[in-house]
Design a protein around this motif. Structure first.
Motif, PDB file in Angstrom:
ATOM      1  N   TYR A  97     -11.311   4.296  -2.923  1.00  0.00           N
ATOM      2  CA  TYR A  97     -11.831   5.548  -2.360  1.00  0.00           C
ATOM      3  C   TYR A  97     -10.822   6.179  -1.404  1.00  0.00           C
ATOM      4  CZ  TYR A  97     -14.615   8.377   0.911  1.00  0.00           C
ATOM      5  OH  TYR A  97     -15.084   9.373   1.725  1.00  0.00           O
ATOM      6  N   ALA A  98     -10.258   5.370  -0.527  1.00  0.00           N
ATOM      7  CA  ALA A  98      -9.325   5.910   0.472  1.00  0.00           C
ATOM      8  C   ALA A  98      -8.117   6.543  -0.218  1.00  0.00           C
ATOM      9  CB  ALA A  98      -8.879   4.809   1.436  1.00  0.00           C
ATOM     10  N   HIS A  99      -7.611   5.885  -1.246  1.00  0.00           N
ATOM     11  CA  HIS A  99      -6.473   6.476  -1.972  1.00  0.00           C
ATOM     12  C   HIS A  99      -6.893   7.753  -2.706  1.00  0.00           C
ATOM     13  CE1 HIS A  99      -3.157   3.707  -1.272  1.00  0.00           C
ATOM     14  NE2 HIS A  99      -4.010   2.714  -1.359  1.00  0.00           N
TER      15      HIS A  99
ATOM     16  N   LEU B 176      -9.259   9.792  -2.082  1.00  0.00           N
ATOM     17  CA  LEU B 176      -9.558  10.872  -1.149  1.00  0.00           C
ATOM     18  C   LEU B 176      -8.283  11.626  -0.781  1.00  0.00           C
ATOM     19  CD1 LEU B 176     -12.227  11.703   0.260  1.00  0.00           C
ATOM     20  CD2 LEU B 176     -11.408  10.476   2.270  1.00  0.00           C
ATOM     21  N   LYS B 177      -7.221  10.864  -0.542  1.00  0.00           N
ATOM     22  CA  LYS B 177      -5.957  11.507  -0.175  1.00  0.00           C
ATOM     23  C   LYS B 177      -5.341  12.252  -1.344  1.00  0.00           C
ATOM     24  CE  LYS B 177      -4.910   8.508   3.609  1.00  0.00           C
ATOM     25  NZ  LYS B 177      -4.260   7.270   3.990  1.00  0.00           N
TER      26      LYS B 177
ATOM     27  N   ALA C  51       0.627   4.023  -2.894  1.00  0.00           N
ATOM     28  CA  ALA C  51       0.344   5.429  -2.608  1.00  0.00           C
ATOM     29  C   ALA C  51       1.412   6.327  -3.233  1.00  0.00           C
ATOM     30  CB  ALA C  51       0.275   5.646  -1.092  1.00  0.00           C
TER      31      ALA C  51
ATOM     32  N   GLN D 276       0.830  -1.205   0.000  1.00  0.00           N
ATOM     33  CA  GLN D 276       0.000   0.000   0.000  1.00  0.00           C
ATOM     34  C   GLN D 276       0.865   1.256   0.000  1.00  0.00           C
ATOM     35  OE1 GLN D 276      -3.391   0.237  -0.326  1.00  0.00           O
ATOM     36  NE2 GLN D 276      -3.300  -1.965  -0.665  1.00  0.00           N
ATOM     37  N   ASP D 277       1.964   1.206   0.731  1.00  0.00           N
ATOM     38  CA  ASP D 277       2.862   2.360   0.743  1.00  0.00           C
ATOM     39  C   ASP D 277       3.394   2.638  -0.663  1.00  0.00           C
ATOM     40  OD1 ASP D 277       2.515   2.509   3.485  1.00  0.00           O
ATOM     41  OD2 ASP D 277       4.332   1.366   3.933  1.00  0.00           O
TER      42      ASP D 277
ATOM     43  N   GLY E 199     -13.586   0.544  -1.275  1.00  0.00           N
ATOM     44  CA  GLY E 199     -13.080   1.243  -0.100  1.00  0.00           C
ATOM     45  C   GLY E 199     -11.608   1.602  -0.256  1.00  0.00           C
ATOM     46  N   THR E 200     -10.836   0.665  -0.786  1.00  0.00           N
ATOM     47  CA  THR E 200      -9.409   0.912  -0.986  1.00  0.00           C
ATOM     48  C   THR E 200      -9.194   1.999  -2.028  1.00  0.00           C
ATOM     49  OG1 THR E 200      -9.000  -1.417  -0.470  1.00  0.00           O
ATOM     50  CG2 THR E 200      -7.220  -0.214  -1.543  1.00  0.00           C
TER      51      THR E 200
END
Lengths: 403, 403, 403, 403
Positions: B204-206, B208-209, B165, B161-162, B201-202
């Motif tokens: 979306y979370a990325h 959003l940031k 991102a 994930q890091d 969800g995954t």
């Protein structure tokens, strides 16, 4: 394993606390039938008596989650008295679970109901739960909403999110210092078309807006088939948004079987991600007193429809511990090296090595070190408690879902 | 239906644009076999020729999504020339799809690969795609990462994930004015243990940031069984984070059948939520030029393994249109009233009323109004194009997945 | 469509009978809550009163399935009297459903229980059901066993099959002339590890050994995700082993929503296979009196947890009829020709053509021809029955699952 | 465990044979990409060379399944020569797998194709496979048909069953003495609407009609989500119709991961049912020579898309052995007693006790007793074979799916 590492494993195991749910001591069942069992508690105090046996034998279950209104006690100081009752038995009162699904008013939803009067009633109940937390000293309010719809078109999906957000915000604002809300999600049941909080993404999005005191609660039985739960755990830990686990297991849907019974390898993988994400570094107690550590609550949330309840809970606590022990045994350095090297079989092998290890002797040793029983199942069976409660708990109304 | 409302329905239908994917014109298949079809395009220009036929008959498919490197053209001004070629045929070049899954280097991942050299290579490719967008004038970069792992322990879920991102951030920074990235998610395949972007969800979370230029792409075949896709659409629209649809359909997994073929009622429900959330109010074109409207891209992403490709795409476009027409026919006022009243059957009935309506005559009428064919399938069959391409496209290498 | 064919369609529609289940008129719910509704029947006679309203408005639901012991009546001639009561209301008593899952003795199973005394008790109940069939003149005994296990190892899977076979054989031997048993299967719930009759294969294998009076009952909500139910229908029809349908619908598990509500296209596909396999050629009545025709019982088996029960049942009957009408409209000759030619899109198109047709006007016409209401929902709403029962059915114990 | 019982466990372990598939030694992948690996075999002989390494280190994999035409050898006596080649390496040729899915003719099916010419071609291939069995001395013909349809209406489901039955019958008639056919089923892929042999019930029904030489083949990756595979194994053993296992594992669909990798507990439960049903009592060799024992073939059928193939196969063989060892360690008497007593937790505990046991030391001991390596993975790594084949297998065409 080097002596030093083993000491760390033992230390981590000795710090893990698994909260047991008051309702699991009572009768439960399916829509087809609730089978009554002899000796089942009739009051919240009797549930605490049973929980105390679980903690005595395992040494790892010192807190008990309450369900309101099932565990409501009335009168001034009633919750303080209940907390004292628990304390005398070596227990503390834990997470407060709100219940806004068992009254006729909630047929079309609670906080997302199209009717504002019902929404207000539901919100009042949530506020009462925070009042109870104030009285019991509980840290966490667990919110599971059965809200949803059964038929396409039945209600406006988006409007229901608006109503949900409004209620969550009201509760969040009411939380005191050191209090949190954990928002549970569930794919379906009892709603059969669209559940208002169906997945982790929905819970996460709401919690993110609410703020740091709002976290996601992962119930291991609440996912679509094939969902990788350990991924969710790892992701939420990375985001600082994993608040709690409701452990149980399932072969099909929300079967609510004993944690680890259906897929012990999955439970191990989840706990490995929890460990890898730092989730075992701080106990809830410690986290409650400071901002250190992730403060994840490890709870059981399951139903013992056909098996005797107390030993089933003991077994579940042990299953979580065994999975945790295996997770702790994973050789992180060897794993990281194999991962860096792109050694697929090697990396998988490191993980499996820990999983294949029989950790029962280790846990027996650890339990004895902390004064519990090496074999909690046998100790409970020998204790005579089961026979005692069957003899003594006669008359009255057995506790059960909704009771 | 009042005359005025019908005019609004027609107007909304006439504004809907459905992007077709260049790869759907070429051969595709399963891991077991790719069945070749006579007359399949051999170049991106021939794909555009086919896409022009789809647009001629339906009047609703003016843009074509590219897949890089499959549709890469070389040389100075090559993409401008390609755009001109498209324009001469009444088309525009649409979304650019990055492909970082078909080289041996990507065996263990692309942007999440443990090897930094591979990550760099993958990122270079993503940057090339933005360069191409600059040249083609495309608005959207679609990112689907096949990245993931096949075995527990194979790699560190959180570290991946890091890395993800980091790559997303680099691409986001590179986006020009009026450009967006849409991040697709998929539960599994080709990764069989943990996919790095497995669910909304995954994504979306990325997103959003990243910020407002990053949106979620919903591929209707990429979910766990039982997932309520229209809920996701409604939720993302409420959050302003729904960027695109990849339409296709499935009975089992990512079957990539023609949109609407497996569950036409689901497609209708999705499009109803899109309508209810304002997603039909602004065409992508309009949204690209201003900040008005949600700017959702409606794309097909499917494989025609055994059926002839051009008519299958025409049929899919029609299926999306029919579902949209039904969604537009829903009597929103009657629905809202029944919902407010808690009238479960009434509200469901309003929705079903629209679904049961045969909208084919309406669409025939609308198509003729905008100069397309009332019956696009029959018109295509009568056009002789299928016979022409079989006769003319001889020799060379047929286009296909990976070609 | 040629006039002649349309007449055949109408004739087939007018012969279709859909049996409604007595329990659907009473309260039901999930394990979380049973929501009571005003006006719900308190006796089997009141259930028949309600069923008569369904039949009056639809003209297609003349029989009512009983559930024993829920609908048990006591005393000499009690069932004959009940049958007369039904007859006076234009109804007949239909399938007898055995219930061996709602007593404490059945906690570990009924006919497959490890305890022979429990098995004997369960078998006695099954025999009582055949006695009741003798008294009511019912043709079919429907057997659904909730029997199974929740935990691996709990019981011996094979021994349970032996016990099951023994009980089935005893019942089969007891069946009189013109009587049948239909064996239902279900993947899970209430058993959460292994159900003793989990799939059609198991039911089929047992029925095959029993003989011609034993047939498989397909409940449309009892399958694993992704199961192709119409394939099962087609296969069983080919084998002469399809005995009955329990219609309902679901998005997730055994949701027991109104038939056709969750996936109307699936219901259409099922009914198309029934038609193609000759399953619409003989009504159950006709089949009961002779050996002609397949004699498939079309039954509803669903729960109306939140919507009013009578209109929900009317809607369900209409949904089955609409799916049947569409199935009958499929142009079999055109379909066969396209199939022979390997014309994938053409063949699919023929099927979809029928599905997309709005058959509501046709059914309105047919209903009026046979003396029912063109719009049964509106007619019921206008009838005042709902208000009447709310006013009159006061006091007493509402009927419900288990009541 | 008493010495005597341990000896029996060791004996049973030493008799278990696990067949490896020739195609698993070659490249494989998903529809998205086949990643080539260095050193992969280019011929069937090189596949046998690799298989010989697996057998050398594990001592448990003496037979190799062939796939025709992938492993076809041409010329008089070619198969006899191949058999000799195998024998010189301590191997025998095993099950012959027919392949009727990788030619363009099979786009709409093989033996169920609407076109009789294609059906004839497919049948000819099946007959050729039996010819090859005659030449190789193989016992089993494994039939997996990818046949099915992608779209509703595409073909007649029932007619396809008729065609299937006809082809199966022709093959069955052709089988020689001591030869069998095992019919595999699969829910989906590559067919995405209806597969012609989608589940065990379909395979069972056909095999039952064919006769005793026809048996069901259970591939552990070919089921709908939630299917209880051990139930199927137990049921088929009771019916005498379990012919073979294709072992592999999956988290989602037919992922074809290493056996035991995704759900080791499931593999254990399956093997426990095999043991309980007598399936470990007779090895295939013994069964081939007589009518004793169930004669179940234990085969691997999996793909090693990203991990090195030979060690992945070794690991898979070991996983099957470990699951078998645990299954053999279950205390059957204690289990039966707990089951009889209705002791849910006790019976589950007996099973779990065996599962939690670390059987790796036992298997190391057993392997050494039979002359294989205590640690096959380490022994293979140390053997230098991987480096040798990378060095030597240069040029030519690597083997792979379809090659």
């Amino acid at each position: 394993m080097p002596e030093q590492n083993l000491a760390a494993v033992k230390s981590a195991l000795s710090e893990q606390r698994i909260e047991t749910p008051s309702w699991a001591y009572g009768n439960s069942g399916t829509r087809f039938k609730v089978f009554a069992q002899a000796g089942v508690p009739r009051t919240v105090r009797e549930k605490l008596d049973d929980a105390a046996r679980v903690h005595r034998h395992t040494g790892a279950a010192p807190t008990v989650a309450l369900h309101i209104p099932w565990d409501r006690v009335e009168g001034a100081g009633a919750y303080a008295a209940l907390a004292s009752y628990a304390q005398e038995r070596g227990l503390r009162l834990g997470t407060v679970n709100a219940n806004v699904f068992q009254e006729d008013d909630y047929k079309l939803g609670s906080v997302t109901n199209p009717d504002p009067a019902v929404r207000r009633k539901a919100l009042d109940h949530l506020m009462e739960c925070v009042d109870i937390m104030d009285a019991t000293g509980s840290r966490d309010l667990k919110l599971w909403f059965s809200d949803g719809t059964n038929y396409p078109g039945q209600d406006d999906l988006r409007a229901r999110q608006d109503r949900l957000a409004e209620a969550l915000w009201a509760v969040y604002e009411r939380l005191g210092s050191g209090q949190r809300l954990v928002l549970e999600y569930k794919l379906f049941e009892p709603a059969f078309y669209a559940t208002d909080v169906p997945d982790w993404g929905t819970s996460y999005a709401h919690c993110l807006k609410l703020g740091p005191k709002a976290r996601v609660c992962v119930d291991t039985g609440h996912h679509a088939p094939g969902t990788n739960i350990e991924f969710i755990a790892a992701f939420l830990l990375r985001e600082g948004k994993l608040g709690a686990f409701d452990f149980n297991s399932r072969f099909y849907a929300d079967d609510d079987l004993m944690a680890g019974a259906a897929d012990p390898f999955q439970l191990f993988r989840i706990l490995y991600e929890v460990r890898a994400g730092g989730g075992l570094d701080g106990t809830p107690e410690r986290a409650a007193q400071s901002d250190e550590g992730p403060g994840i609550a490890f709870m059981l949330d399951q139903c013992h429809n056909i098996e005797p309840k107390i030993p089933a809970i003991i077994r579940s606590v042990m299953n979580v511990q065994e999975a945790t022990a295996k997770a702790l045994l994973v050789d992180r350095e060897a794993l990281a090296e194999a991962q860096r090297a792109g050694d697929v079989l090697g990396a998988n092998g490191v993980l499996m090595d820990a999983y294949h290890t029989d950790v029962r002797p280790l846990l027996a040793e650890v339990r004895e070190e902390w004064g519990a029983d090496a074999d909690p199942m046998a100790a409970y069976a020998a204790s005579g408690w089961a026979e005692t409660v069957v003899r003594e708990r006669v008359g009255g109304q057995q506790a059960g879902w909704g009771a």
